[in-house]
Design an enzyme around this catalytic site. Sequence first.
Site, short mmCIF file in Angstrom:
data_model
loop_
_atom_site.label_atom_id
_atom_site.label_comp_id
_atom_site.label_asym_id
_atom_site.label_seq_id
_atom_site.Cartn_x
_atom_site.Cartn_y
_atom_site.Cartn_z
N LYS A 187 0.84 -1.22 0.00
CA LYS A 187 0.00 0.00 0.00
C LYS A 187 0.86 1.26 0.00
O LYS A 187 0.62 2.19 -0.76
CB LYS A 187 -0.91 0.04 1.25
CG LYS A 187 -1.93 -1.06 1.34
CD LYS A 187 -2.83 -0.87 2.56
CE LYS A 187 -2.12 -0.95 3.89
NZ LYS A 187 -1.66 -2.29 4.25
N VAL B 81 3.99 1.67 -0.91
CA VAL B 81 4.73 1.81 -2.17
C VAL B 81 3.81 2.38 -3.25
O VAL B 81 4.17 3.32 -3.96
CB VAL B 81 5.32 0.44 -2.60
CG1 VAL B 81 5.82 0.47 -4.02
CG2 VAL B 81 6.46 0.04 -1.65
N LYS C 186 -2.47 9.07 6.66
CA LYS C 186 -2.55 7.71 7.21
C LYS C 186 -3.23 7.87 8.56
O LYS C 186 -2.70 8.51 9.47
CB LYS C 186 -1.13 7.13 7.35
CG LYS C 186 -1.06 5.78 8.05
CD LYS C 186 -0.83 4.63 7.11
CE LYS C 186 -0.80 3.30 7.89
NZ LYS C 186 -0.64 2.14 7.02
N GLU D 178 -3.90 6.26 2.96
CA GLU D 178 -3.44 4.87 3.01
C GLU D 178 -4.20 4.12 4.10
O GLU D 178 -4.32 4.59 5.23
CB GLU D 178 -1.92 4.77 3.28
CG GLU D 178 -1.52 3.29 3.36
CD GLU D 178 -0.05 3.04 3.66
OE1 GLU D 178 0.79 3.91 3.42
OE2 GLU D 178 0.23 1.92 4.14
N GLY D 179 -4.67 2.94 3.76
CA GLY D 179 -5.38 2.11 4.73
C GLY D 179 -4.46 1.58 5.81
O GLY D 179 -3.26 1.89 5.87
N1 LIG Z 1 6.95 -3.94 -5.95
C1 LIG Z 1 7.80 -4.02 -4.92
N2 LIG Z 1 9.11 -4.27 -5.13
C2 LIG Z 1 9.98 -4.36 -4.10
N3 LIG Z 1 9.65 -4.20 -2.82
C3 LIG Z 1 8.36 -3.95 -2.53
C4 LIG Z 1 7.37 -3.84 -3.55
N4 LIG Z 1 6.18 -3.59 -2.97
C5 LIG Z 1 6.41 -3.53 -1.66
N5 LIG Z 1 7.71 -3.75 -1.36
C6 LIG Z 1 8.35 -3.81 -0.03
O1 LIG Z 1 7.55 -4.66 0.79
C7 LIG Z 1 7.40 -4.12 2.09
C8 LIG Z 1 5.90 -3.92 2.38
O2 LIG Z 1 5.39 -2.96 1.50
P1 LIG Z 1 4.55 -1.72 2.04
O3 LIG Z 1 5.21 -1.09 3.21
O4 LIG Z 1 4.24 -0.82 0.88
O5 LIG Z 1 3.23 -2.50 2.52
P2 LIG Z 1 1.94 -1.91 3.25
O6 LIG Z 1 0.78 -2.62 2.68
O7 LIG Z 1 1.97 -0.44 3.18
O8 LIG Z 1 2.16 -2.39 4.77
P3 LIG Z 1 1.46 -1.79 6.12
O9 LIG Z 1 0.24 -2.60 6.34
O10 LIG Z 1 2.51 -2.03 7.15
O11 LIG Z 1 1.17 -0.33 5.90
C9 LIG Z 1 8.20 -2.85 2.13
O12 LIG Z 1 9.47 -3.12 2.65
C10 LIG Z 1 8.29 -2.42 0.67
O13 LIG Z 1 9.43 -1.66 0.38
MG LIG Z 2 2.03 0.94 4.71
#
Ligand SMILES: Nc1ncnc2c1ncn2[C@@H]1O[C@H](COP(=O)(O)OP(=O)(O)OP(=O)(O)O)[C@@H](O)[C@H]1O
Ligand SMILES: [Mg+2]
Length: 234
Positions: free
Chosen positions: A19, A21, A41, A118-119
Amino acid sequence: MSMKNKSLFVTGTNTGIGKTVICGCLARYLSRKGINVGIQKWVSTGNRNSSDDIDYCLSMLGREKEEIDNPLLLHPYTFDFPASPHLAAELEGQQVSIDKIVESYHTLVRRHDLLIVEGVGGVLVPLTGDRLLIDLVANLAIPVLIVTDSGLGTINHTLLTIEALTKRDIPILGMVFNFAGKEDKIIEEDNRKIISRIGKRPSFGSLSKVDSMEALIDEFEPIGKNILKALNSA
Ligand SMILES: Nc1ncnc2c1ncn2[C@@H]1O[C@H](COP(=O)(O)OP(=O)(O)OP(=O)(O)O)[C@@H](O)[C@H]1O
Ligand SMILES: [Mg+2]
């Protein structure tokens, strides 16, 4: 720039699904198209007095916190313990106030062309002992973008998410498939097709597991284009 939709809620089928990213890439993409983008957030856990997720989006935007909005509006609640908001708050003797979130949401919606929220984890995460995140999204009637995994297991998670949102009449813009290319291509391609067909929502594209910021920005370009089109036509 005037937008048809004033806000977008970026949810995931789970925590750690990408999310942040996607929010960062989208904020950057839209901002470069001349759109005044806000980010928010509502509850960040595993953080003290700041939000790693908001910091990531700010770095993608190339902006400092104070330049864009007051930190208390960017991330109204931050808690130390990395857990569901209801538990993380309880462990600090606090309770999340839905009214406070609603107020900060409206403040930022008024200030920007588009607010990207962001959720927290997935849609059925509890904010308090008796209020779910999805209840608030329904009350505020925010259109949703679903970030989901590309591979095995995603059909069930994504369709359940779509079903929960649809049951509450929450508009769903579409999906982004993340971590593509790590599994069987046949499965990943079919996942996108079958989920779009049964879930009746478009896929804006898929993002592979990238190892550099340049690759990420590059790969996101067509996805951003599709989302922008949907934001202005939905
Ligand atoms: N397409 C991608 N390529 C490489 N790394 C990625 C990719 N998507 C996500 N990541 C990595 O995976 C991890 C989790 O991604 P992210 O933080 O965006 O998830 P989230 O859904 O926001 O999590 P949360 O519920 O904690 O908010 C992070 O370390 C991020 O850098
Ligand atoms: Mg996140």
